[in-house]
Write an enzyme that holds these catalytic residues in place. Sequence first.
Site, PDB file in Angstrom:
ATOM      1  N   PRO A 163       0.795  -1.231   0.000  1.00  0.00           N
ATOM      2  CA  PRO A 163       0.000   0.000   0.000  1.00  0.00           C
ATOM      3  C   PRO A 163       0.828   1.283   0.000  1.00  0.00           C
ATOM      4  O   PRO A 163       1.892   1.343   0.611  1.00  0.00           O
ATOM      5  CB  PRO A 163      -0.807  -0.108   1.301  1.00  0.00           C
ATOM      6  CG  PRO A 163      -0.044  -1.051   2.155  1.00  0.00           C
ATOM      7  CD  PRO A 163       0.590  -2.024   1.209  1.00  0.00           C
ATOM      8  N   ASN A 164       0.304   2.247  -0.709  1.00  0.00           N
ATOM      9  CA  ASN A 164       0.854   3.620  -0.787  1.00  0.00           C
ATOM     10  C   ASN A 164       2.126   3.734  -1.619  1.00  0.00           C
ATOM     11  O   ASN A 164       2.634   4.837  -1.821  1.00  0.00           O
ATOM     12  CB  ASN A 164       1.101   4.206   0.619  1.00  0.00           C
ATOM     13  CG  ASN A 164      -0.177   4.279   1.419  1.00  0.00           C
ATOM     14  OD1 ASN A 164      -1.193   4.745   0.896  1.00  0.00           O
ATOM     15  ND2 ASN A 164      -0.166   3.800   2.646  1.00  0.00           N
ATOM     16  N   ARG A 206       5.468  11.025  -2.145  1.00  0.00           N
ATOM     17  CA  ARG A 206       5.185  10.673  -0.758  1.00  0.00           C
ATOM     18  C   ARG A 206       6.451  10.811   0.094  1.00  0.00           C
ATOM     19  O   ARG A 206       7.448  10.143  -0.173  1.00  0.00           O
ATOM     20  CB  ARG A 206       4.724   9.213  -0.745  1.00  0.00           C
ATOM     21  CG  ARG A 206       4.576   8.612   0.623  1.00  0.00           C
ATOM     22  CD  ARG A 206       4.390   7.103   0.543  1.00  0.00           C
ATOM     23  NE  ARG A 206       4.224   6.561   1.864  1.00  0.00           N
ATOM     24  CZ  ARG A 206       4.425   5.297   2.178  1.00  0.00           C
ATOM     25  NH1 ARG A 206       4.780   4.425   1.254  1.00  0.00           N
ATOM     26  NH2 ARG A 206       4.250   4.879   3.406  1.00  0.00           N
ATOM     27  N   HIS A 237      12.648  -3.099   1.539  1.00  0.00           N
ATOM     28  CA  HIS A 237      12.151  -1.799   2.001  1.00  0.00           C
ATOM     29  C   HIS A 237      13.081  -0.709   1.505  1.00  0.00           C
ATOM     30  O   HIS A 237      14.309  -0.865   1.567  1.00  0.00           O
ATOM     31  CB  HIS A 237      12.110  -1.741   3.537  1.00  0.00           C
ATOM     32  CG  HIS A 237      11.210  -2.776   4.120  1.00  0.00           C
ATOM     33  ND1 HIS A 237       9.843  -2.667   4.089  1.00  0.00           N
ATOM     34  CD2 HIS A 237      11.481  -3.972   4.695  1.00  0.00           C
ATOM     35  CE1 HIS A 237       9.307  -3.746   4.635  1.00  0.00           C
ATOM     36  NE2 HIS A 237      10.276  -4.562   5.005  1.00  0.00           N
ATOM     37  N   GLU A 257      12.167  -9.948   0.976  1.00  0.00           N
ATOM     38  CA  GLU A 257      11.425  -8.759   1.428  1.00  0.00           C
ATOM     39  C   GLU A 257      12.317  -7.532   1.245  1.00  0.00           C
ATOM     40  O   GLU A 257      13.501  -7.583   1.593  1.00  0.00           O
ATOM     41  CB  GLU A 257      11.109  -8.958   2.922  1.00  0.00           C
ATOM     42  CG  GLU A 257      10.534  -7.766   3.639  1.00  0.00           C
ATOM     43  CD  GLU A 257      10.514  -8.006   5.165  1.00  0.00           C
ATOM     44  OE1 GLU A 257      10.851  -9.120   5.642  1.00  0.00           O
ATOM     45  OE2 GLU A 257      10.171  -7.043   5.877  1.00  0.00           O
ATOM     46  N   ARG A 287      13.835   3.824  12.086  1.00  0.00           N
ATOM     47  CA  ARG A 287      12.650   4.683  12.116  1.00  0.00           C
ATOM     48  C   ARG A 287      11.846   4.445  13.405  1.00  0.00           C
ATOM     49  O   ARG A 287      12.384   3.937  14.380  1.00  0.00           O
ATOM     50  CB  ARG A 287      11.825   4.442  10.839  1.00  0.00           C
ATOM     51  CG  ARG A 287      12.645   4.768   9.573  1.00  0.00           C
ATOM     52  CD  ARG A 287      11.828   4.590   8.321  1.00  0.00           C
ATOM     53  NE  ARG A 287      10.691   5.495   8.296  1.00  0.00           N
ATOM     54  CZ  ARG A 287       9.656   5.361   7.467  1.00  0.00           C
ATOM     55  NH1 ARG A 287       9.635   4.365   6.578  1.00  0.00           N
ATOM     56  NH2 ARG A 287       8.656   6.216   7.504  1.00  0.00           N
ATOM     57  N   TYR A 329      11.554   8.505   1.442  1.00  0.00           N
ATOM     58  CA  TYR A 329      11.487   7.541   0.330  1.00  0.00           C
ATOM     59  C   TYR A 329      12.146   8.027  -0.959  1.00  0.00           C
ATOM     60  O   TYR A 329      12.224   7.280  -1.931  1.00  0.00           O
ATOM     61  CB  TYR A 329      10.026   7.174   0.045  1.00  0.00           C
ATOM     62  CG  TYR A 329       9.351   6.530   1.239  1.00  0.00           C
ATOM     63  CD1 TYR A 329       9.819   5.314   1.736  1.00  0.00           C
ATOM     64  CD2 TYR A 329       8.280   7.140   1.877  1.00  0.00           C
ATOM     65  CE1 TYR A 329       9.219   4.724   2.846  1.00  0.00           C
ATOM     66  CE2 TYR A 329       7.677   6.560   2.981  1.00  0.00           C
ATOM     67  CZ  TYR A 329       8.153   5.356   3.462  1.00  0.00           C
ATOM     68  OH  TYR A 329       7.576   4.771   4.547  1.00  0.00           O
ATOM     69  N   ASN A 383       7.661  -5.856  -1.318  1.00  0.00           N
ATOM     70  CA  ASN A 383       7.708  -4.772  -0.346  1.00  0.00           C
ATOM     71  C   ASN A 383       6.298  -4.683   0.232  1.00  0.00           C
ATOM     72  O   ASN A 383       5.411  -4.086  -0.381  1.00  0.00           O
ATOM     73  CB  ASN A 383       8.105  -3.440  -0.986  1.00  0.00           C
ATOM     74  CG  ASN A 383       8.216  -2.326   0.058  1.00  0.00           C
ATOM     75  OD1 ASN A 383       7.803  -2.507   1.202  1.00  0.00           O
ATOM     76  ND2 ASN A 383       8.768  -1.190  -0.337  1.00  0.00           N
ATOM     77  N   ALA A 439       3.334  -0.919   4.729  1.00  0.00           N
ATOM     78  CA  ALA A 439       2.851  -0.863   6.115  1.00  0.00           C
ATOM     79  C   ALA A 439       2.402  -2.232   6.642  1.00  0.00           C
ATOM     80  O   ALA A 439       2.468  -2.496   7.853  1.00  0.00           O
ATOM     81  CB  ALA A 439       1.701   0.131   6.206  1.00  0.00           C
TER      82      ALA A 439
HETATM   83  C1  DQA Z   1       8.400   0.679   3.603  1.00  0.00           C
HETATM   84  C2  DQA Z   1       8.563   0.858   5.109  1.00  0.00           C
HETATM   85  C3  DQA Z   1       7.229   0.709   5.816  1.00  0.00           C
HETATM   86  O1  DQA Z   1       7.399   0.895   7.226  1.00  0.00           O
HETATM   87  C4  DQA Z   1       6.248   1.750   5.326  1.00  0.00           C
HETATM   88  O2  DQA Z   1       4.983   1.569   5.928  1.00  0.00           O
HETATM   89  C5  DQA Z   1       6.126   1.771   3.846  1.00  0.00           C
HETATM   90  C6  DQA Z   1       7.334   1.607   3.038  1.00  0.00           C
HETATM   91  C7  DQA Z   1       9.707   0.971   2.841  1.00  0.00           C
HETATM   92  O3  DQA Z   1       9.801   0.571   1.680  1.00  0.00           O
HETATM   93  O4  DQA Z   1      10.613   1.603   3.385  1.00  0.00           O
HETATM   94  O5  DQA Z   1       5.069   2.033   3.293  1.00  0.00           O
HETATM   95  O6  DQA Z   1       8.054  -0.662   3.335  1.00  0.00           O
END
Ligand code: DQA
Length: 164
Positions: free
Chosen positions: A24-25, A32, A114, A112, A121, A37, A88, A91
Amino acid sequence: MSRSVSAPKRRTVSSKKVLVLHGPNLQLLGERNPSVYGRVKLATINERLKTQAKQLKLSLTIEQFNHEGELVEAIGQAQKEFDGILINPAAYTHTSVAIRDALEAVRLPAVEVHLSNIYRREAFRHTSLISPVVDGQVSGFGPESYSLGLTALASLLTGKSRKR
Ligand code: DQA
């Protein structure tokens, strides 16, 4: 006496199929929270992954879902079609028992990734429910996390990195 000459056997090299899942997002990348990011858009990350996949002789399918259930379904169906997963979970990394269970159930090699270093963080991001059921995690290298993750997954799929 007749001699039969058979055609030389051709080895068919079928490329390994990888499913890339963005959670998501991540469709908002580029705009964003750029201090966390960066400014690179998801479309650019996907293009880079496709170029890299060609070099690694992988076939890539890329999807982005905002809903947990869609990610769970994509993972569940991956077993029939794919050899490995690069994910990825965004959240859902920190909350989703359902995605964790799906990855555990399909038992495909999985990495996985990120963009941000989740351990640097907020405390709630320090726990990944996903890490225990995947082969490894790459966190903190921005868009480069994806390419490092894809390289690692390719090694797993070609047997170049065997841990078990
Ligand atoms: C994320 C890290 C997560 O904590 C966050 O909610 C994201 C992006 C990253 O790629 O750094 O949406 O997965």
